[in-house]
Enzyme design. Sequence first.
Site, mmCIF file in Angstrom:
data_model
loop_
_atom_site.group_PDB
_atom_site.id
_atom_site.type_symbol
_atom_site.label_atom_id
_atom_site.label_comp_id
_atom_site.label_asym_id
_atom_site.label_seq_id
_atom_site.Cartn_x
_atom_site.Cartn_y
_atom_site.Cartn_z
ATOM 1 N N ASP A 16 0.910 -1.246 0.055
ATOM 2 C CA ASP A 16 0.039 -0.082 -0.016
ATOM 3 C C ASP A 16 0.985 1.247 0.122
ATOM 4 O O ASP A 16 2.054 1.128 0.268
ATOM 5 C CB ASP A 16 -0.944 -0.163 1.113
ATOM 6 C CG ASP A 16 -1.788 1.352 1.151
ATOM 7 O OD1 ASP A 16 -2.277 1.557 0.280
ATOM 8 O OD2 ASP A 16 -2.208 1.599 2.212
ATOM 9 N N SER A 17 0.253 2.422 -0.419
ATOM 10 C CA SER A 17 0.767 3.725 -0.422
ATOM 11 C C SER A 17 1.340 3.881 0.952
ATOM 12 O O SER A 17 2.050 4.757 1.250
ATOM 13 C CB SER A 17 0.350 4.701 -1.187
ATOM 14 O OG SER A 17 -1.110 4.791 -0.671
ATOM 15 N N CYS A 79 -4.142 -1.385 -2.180
ATOM 16 C CA CYS A 79 -4.361 0.308 -2.289
ATOM 17 C C CYS A 79 -5.394 0.512 -3.514
ATOM 18 O O CYS A 79 -4.785 -0.280 -4.592
ATOM 19 C CB CYS A 79 -2.948 0.876 -2.445
ATOM 20 S SG CYS A 79 -3.069 2.491 -2.947
ATOM 21 N N GLU A 164 -5.194 9.144 9.596
ATOM 22 C CA GLU A 164 -3.991 9.047 9.985
ATOM 23 C C GLU A 164 -3.516 10.154 11.034
ATOM 24 O O GLU A 164 -2.429 9.684 11.811
ATOM 25 C CB GLU A 164 -2.967 9.097 8.878
ATOM 26 C CG GLU A 164 -3.270 8.206 7.698
ATOM 27 C CD GLU A 164 -2.134 8.358 6.783
ATOM 28 O OE1 GLU A 164 -1.385 9.148 6.621
ATOM 29 O OE2 GLU A 164 -2.194 7.304 5.562
ATOM 30 N N CYS A 198 -11.430 3.253 -0.479
ATOM 31 C CA CYS A 198 -10.256 3.695 0.103
ATOM 32 C C CYS A 198 -10.172 2.807 1.446
ATOM 33 O O CYS A 198 -10.876 2.809 2.099
ATOM 34 C CB CYS A 198 -10.269 4.949 0.479
ATOM 35 S SG CYS A 198 -8.501 5.392 1.104
ATOM 36 N N HIS A 200 -8.528 3.252 4.108
ATOM 37 C CA HIS A 200 -8.551 4.047 5.091
ATOM 38 C C HIS A 200 -9.872 4.091 5.676
ATOM 39 O O HIS A 200 -10.159 4.255 6.976
ATOM 40 C CB HIS A 200 -8.076 5.673 5.061
ATOM 41 C CG HIS A 200 -6.547 5.502 4.915
ATOM 42 N ND1 HIS A 200 -5.785 5.203 4.001
ATOM 43 C CD2 HIS A 200 -5.534 6.187 5.744
ATOM 44 C CE1 HIS A 200 -4.576 5.215 4.131
ATOM 45 N NE2 HIS A 200 -4.204 5.907 5.326
#
Length: 283
Positions: A16-17, A79, A164, A198, A200
């Site tokens: 993943d990025s 991702c 994050e 996404c 996240h």
Amino acid sequence: MPKVLPEAPGPIGIFDSGYGGLTILHGIRSLLPQYDYIYLGDNARAPYGSRSFGIVYEFTRQAVMCLFEMGCHIVILGCNTASAKALRTIQQNDLPLADAGRRVLGIIRPTAEIIGNLTETRHIGILATEGTIKSESYNMEIKKLFPDIKVSGVACPFWVPLVEYNEGNSPGADYFVEKRIKQLLKTDSDIDTIILGCTHYPLLLPKIRKFVPNNIRIVSQGDYVANSLKNYFIRHPEMEGKCTKCGKVQYLTTEDPDRFRETAQIFLHENIEVENISLGSMS
């Protein structure tokens, strides 16, 4: 000249990025705990969401080759942006040159495959990064499988930082979450299923559910990707046999390991050991 890659069985690679792919790793490990895994986060160059197709492809290619060199025979792009902007080129152009026996899989197709069984109105929404929305990858994959489904998407540029920086549960997050959900539902009032495009976004589920009407299903990717991988191994026992099974996980980051370890706790709720790794030029 391509490097000679290890032939012995090895771990499953997950790239993943940044951190979002940890939700994919969690889903896969919950279903398939017996396998070994390497998680690689390119945190030093994240986010990928607003980067060009060419840059995302090059960064993703570097990560995939790194995981191959570490012994992985199968790599999952955990991702959405990398799956949207780099997967097809890597599969078609790079794998035949590197090792035609290795595999790179994305996470958009497994999500698209199940969506036809979830929507009744045949109207679905996508909440994702700018890069994923602009790529129209979900639209294309879903239309291939279910031509009758209408797909509407909205980019959510502030959602990843909310996660994050561990602000997902703060009162201030309400504005950003509600705004994008209202925008999506205003685009198509018949939506009955929303894909969180996404990795996240599952960490924002309490906020998302607060503003999404109860009659709308919310689809998080982790469990579906895990089931897709399990089924893939059933269909391709030759690939399953190339995966080691000691139940171990190795974590790598292109950023500061201490920072990764601290932020990863938001996703995993456990302490982990992390190593630093370099991927090409950090630009």
